[in-house]
Enzyme design. Structure first.
Site, PDB file in Angstrom:
ATOM      1  N   GLY A 121      72.900 -16.878  -6.488  1.00  0.00           N
ATOM      2  CA  GLY A 121      74.005 -16.742  -7.442  1.00  0.00           C
ATOM      3  C   GLY A 121      74.278 -18.055  -8.172  1.00  0.00           C
ATOM      4  O   GLY A 121      74.617 -18.068  -9.357  1.00  0.00           O
ATOM      5  N   ALA A 149      72.235 -19.238  -2.455  1.00  0.00           N
ATOM      6  CA  ALA A 149      72.300 -19.985  -3.723  1.00  0.00           C
ATOM      7  C   ALA A 149      71.615 -19.279  -4.899  1.00  0.00           C
ATOM      8  O   ALA A 149      71.503 -19.855  -5.972  1.00  0.00           O
ATOM      9  CB  ALA A 149      71.755 -21.402  -3.581  1.00  0.00           C
TER      10      ALA A 149
HETATM   11  O1  RIB Z   1      76.168 -20.393  -2.666  1.00  0.00           O
HETATM   12  C1  RIB Z   1      75.514 -20.965  -1.562  1.00  0.00           C
HETATM   13  C2  RIB Z   1      76.373 -21.989  -0.916  1.00  0.00           C
HETATM   14  O2  RIB Z   1      77.491 -21.357  -0.345  1.00  0.00           O
HETATM   15  C3  RIB Z   1      75.715 -22.728   0.210  1.00  0.00           C
HETATM   16  O3  RIB Z   1      75.000 -23.861  -0.203  1.00  0.00           O
HETATM   17  C4  RIB Z   1      76.887 -23.060   1.145  1.00  0.00           C
HETATM   18  O4  RIB Z   1      77.235 -24.405   1.147  1.00  0.00           O
HETATM   19  C5  RIB Z   1      78.032 -22.186   0.649  1.00  0.00           C
HETATM   20  O5  RIB Z   1      78.969 -22.921   0.035  1.00  0.00           O
END
Ligand code: RIB
Length: 305
Positions: free
Chosen positions: A252, A250
């Site tokens: 990004g 997460a």
């Molecule tokens: O970008 C991270 C997310 O990618 C995670 O929370 C997971 O659910 C996936 O979708």
């Protein structure tokens, strides 16, 4: 910080199961884990949480299944003060992500998209209302819903921020004129066939993305190298901030949320990329998806360090 901004996210809502091990297994190998937990995730929901923590009024548009995870995830969005009027329920299962993390915080993720792909484009589009300042989308739902919401937002003069995760060769030509398109390194490679390894390949890939989407700005997320901004003429690279990496999940999403809000507030894409880098640095120093999104206060304090 961004209190006057009204934002919407059309995107995925997942339950994440996070498994930690010293190292990730090879094909056919079984390794022992050291810890596991469940977390609220999904690229769309994470970005909505990122926006709301930074102070924006935020609406979530998406779909969960008619199951326990769907109920828990929707409750969590509501508890985070996110407007869930655009979250529908479907007979299929709620999205789920299995996230494996090694001792250096690197991850591998498998996503079961489930209800996220059942979003009905015309239903979702209804929530792109005139009062919105910005719409964020990702590629973890279905292509038609993304295209339909983005084009509606463009038609209404709303700033559009397209986060290109997860990596897939999405038809960017179907949504010409987005404001910002922001893939990470792997997503850039999936969309252009070019891995942005050095300045030359960053520029070539950015140009291709610029042409294909007719975006105003191409902002590449370059992981520990920071981010780059291409505006059709000039390429600039903004270095990342030092961080003790615990979990890159997460990072990004937090980058995209901060990038979007700073751009809406200041109209300055370079300041926005710098803000995104700061948010990413905070997110990698924490475990989890929505739990790792920084607050406005944390971002302000980070800038004074
Ligand atoms: O970008 C991270 C997310 O990618 C995670 O929370 C997971 O659910 C996936 O979708």
């Amino acid at each position: 910080m961004y209190r006057d901004i009204s934002a919407a996210v059309m995107g995925s809502i997942n339950m994440d199961i996070i498994l930690k091990a010293d190292r990730l297994p090879e094909v056919g190998e079984n390794v022992l884990g050291s810890d596991y937990s469940y977390a609220f995730g999904g690229k769309g929901a994470n970005q909505a949480t990122g926006l709301v923590r930074l102070g924006a009024r935020t609406k979530m548009i998406g779909k969960v299944g008619n199951d326990a995870n769907g109920i828990r995830l929707t409750e969590n969005l509501k508890n985070n003060n996110i407007d869930i009027s655009g979250v529908a329920t479907d007979g299929t299962s709620t999205g789920l992500a299995a996230i494996l993390i090694d001792k250096d915080g690197r991850n591998r993720i498998i996503v079961y998209e489930g209800a996220n792909t059942e979003i009905v484009p015309d239903d979702a589009k209804k929530y792109i209302s005139d009062e919105l300042d910005v719409l964020l989308v990702q590629f973890e739902t279905n292509e038609e819903a993304v295209v339909s919401c983005v084009n509606e937002a463009i038609r209404k003069g709303i700033v559009t921020v397209v986060d290109c995760g997860p990596a897939k060769n999405f038809c960017l030509e179907k949504m010409q004129g987005v404001t910002i398109i922001t893939p990470n390194e792997n997503e850039t490679e999936s969309l252009t066939g070019i891995f942005p390894a050095d300045e030359k390949s960053i520029l070539t890939a950015s140009r291709m993305l610029f042409e294909r989407s007719k975006a105003r700005y191409v902002v590449l997320k370059l992981g520990e190298r920071g981010s780059s901004v291409y505006d059709g003429e000039r390429l600039e690279i903004f270095p990342s901030y030092p961080a003790r990496v615990l979990d890159t999940t997460a990072a990004g999403d937090s980058f995209t949320a901060a990038l979007a809000l700073e751009y809406v507030k200041s109209g300055d894409i370079r300041a926005a990329a710098v803000m995104g880098n700061k948010a990413g640095a905070i997110a990698v120093s924490r475990v989890g998806a929505d739990a790792s999104m920084p607050t406005a206060e944390e971002l302000i304090n980070y800038t004074t360090k």
